[in-house]
Design an enzyme around this catalytic site. Structure first.
Site, mmCIF file in Angstrom:
data_model
loop_
_atom_site.group_PDB
_atom_site.id
_atom_site.type_symbol
_atom_site.label_atom_id
_atom_site.label_comp_id
_atom_site.label_asym_id
_atom_site.label_seq_id
_atom_site.Cartn_x
_atom_site.Cartn_y
_atom_site.Cartn_z
ATOM 1 C CE LYS A 20 46.340 92.536 -57.367
ATOM 2 N NZ LYS A 20 47.652 91.937 -57.256
ATOM 3 C CE1 TYR A 60 48.698 95.339 -52.918
ATOM 4 C CE2 TYR A 60 48.203 96.913 -54.601
ATOM 5 C CZ TYR A 60 48.093 95.676 -53.936
ATOM 6 O OH TYR A 60 47.370 94.535 -54.777
ATOM 7 C CG ASN A 123 49.117 88.888 -58.964
ATOM 8 O OD1 ASN A 123 48.455 90.026 -58.898
ATOM 9 N ND2 ASN A 123 49.779 88.660 -57.566
ATOM 10 C CG HIS A 126 43.939 92.547 -52.963
ATOM 11 N ND1 HIS A 126 45.360 92.490 -52.466
ATOM 12 C CD2 HIS A 126 43.144 92.540 -51.893
ATOM 13 C CE1 HIS A 126 45.092 92.780 -51.207
ATOM 14 N NE2 HIS A 126 43.824 92.816 -50.817
ATOM 15 C CD GLU A 137 43.547 94.278 -47.777
ATOM 16 O OE1 GLU A 137 44.782 94.400 -48.004
ATOM 17 O OE2 GLU A 137 42.921 93.676 -48.063
#
Ligand code: IDP
Ligand code: MG
Length: 160
Positions: A20, A60, A123, A126, A137
């Site tokens: 990310k 998402y 975080n 992914h 995805e």
């Protein structure tokens, strides 16, 4: 050969892993690649890109009704992400284990999140949560011709 006798399609499972924007900014792209490489997984695709909002909203979409959704999309669009496809036996499940729990403060030390981050909204990585999710995805983030088809030299030393 004797090494290849138990090789099956199960060893060709694929998952979508992304570093990310916070992981990219914090210089953790190489560290995250390294962990998957050293485990024995095969890198099938990788690219650095600023993800369009529409892609992130689709990625998402199951979280669209969550209070953190718009902040999540803004965060994910705030800089480049390093998107990857990794292949190998049970790589979806193992990838999730290697990443650690969604909330880094519940991630075990030794996991990526457990070693490098603190807040759930930062975080750093992914990973697809199921084989079907991974297929969706991968198709969302990569064109077919971006997925490299090649023989992994390590495979007879990684798999029995
Ligand atoms: P996952 O990334 O471990 O699969 P999901 O529940 O799918 O976790 O949530 C997607 C992402 O949304 C998380 O990785 C995290 O960045 C963010 N997120 C999840 N829950 C929260 C929250 O309570 N506050 C802020 N961000 C969250
Ligand atoms: Mg998820």
């Amino acid at each position: 050969t004797v090494f290849a006798k138990n090789m099956t399609d199960a060893n060709a499972e694929r998952t979508f892993i992304a570093v990310k924007p916070d992981g990219v900014q914090r210089g953790l792209v190489g560290e995250i690649i390294k962990r998957f490489e050293q485990r024995g997984y095969k890198l099938v695709a990788g690219k650095l890109m600023v993800a369009p909002k529409a892609l992130l909203e689709n990625h998402y979409k199951d979280l669209a009704d969550k209070p953190f959704y718009s902040g999540l999309v803004t965060y994910m669009a705030s800089g480049p992400v390093f998107a990857m496809v990794w292949e190998g036996k049970e790589v979806v499940k193992m990838g999730r284990k290697m990443l650690g729990a969604t909330n880094p403060r519940e991630s075990a030390p030794g996991t990526i999140r457990g070693d490098y981050c603190i807040d759930v909204g930062r975080n750093i990585c992914h990973g697809s949560d199921a084989v079907e999710t991974a297929q969706r995805e991968i198709a969302l983030w990569f064109k077919d011709d971006e997925l490299c088809d090649y023989e992994f030299a390590d495979k007879k030393w990684v798999y029995e």
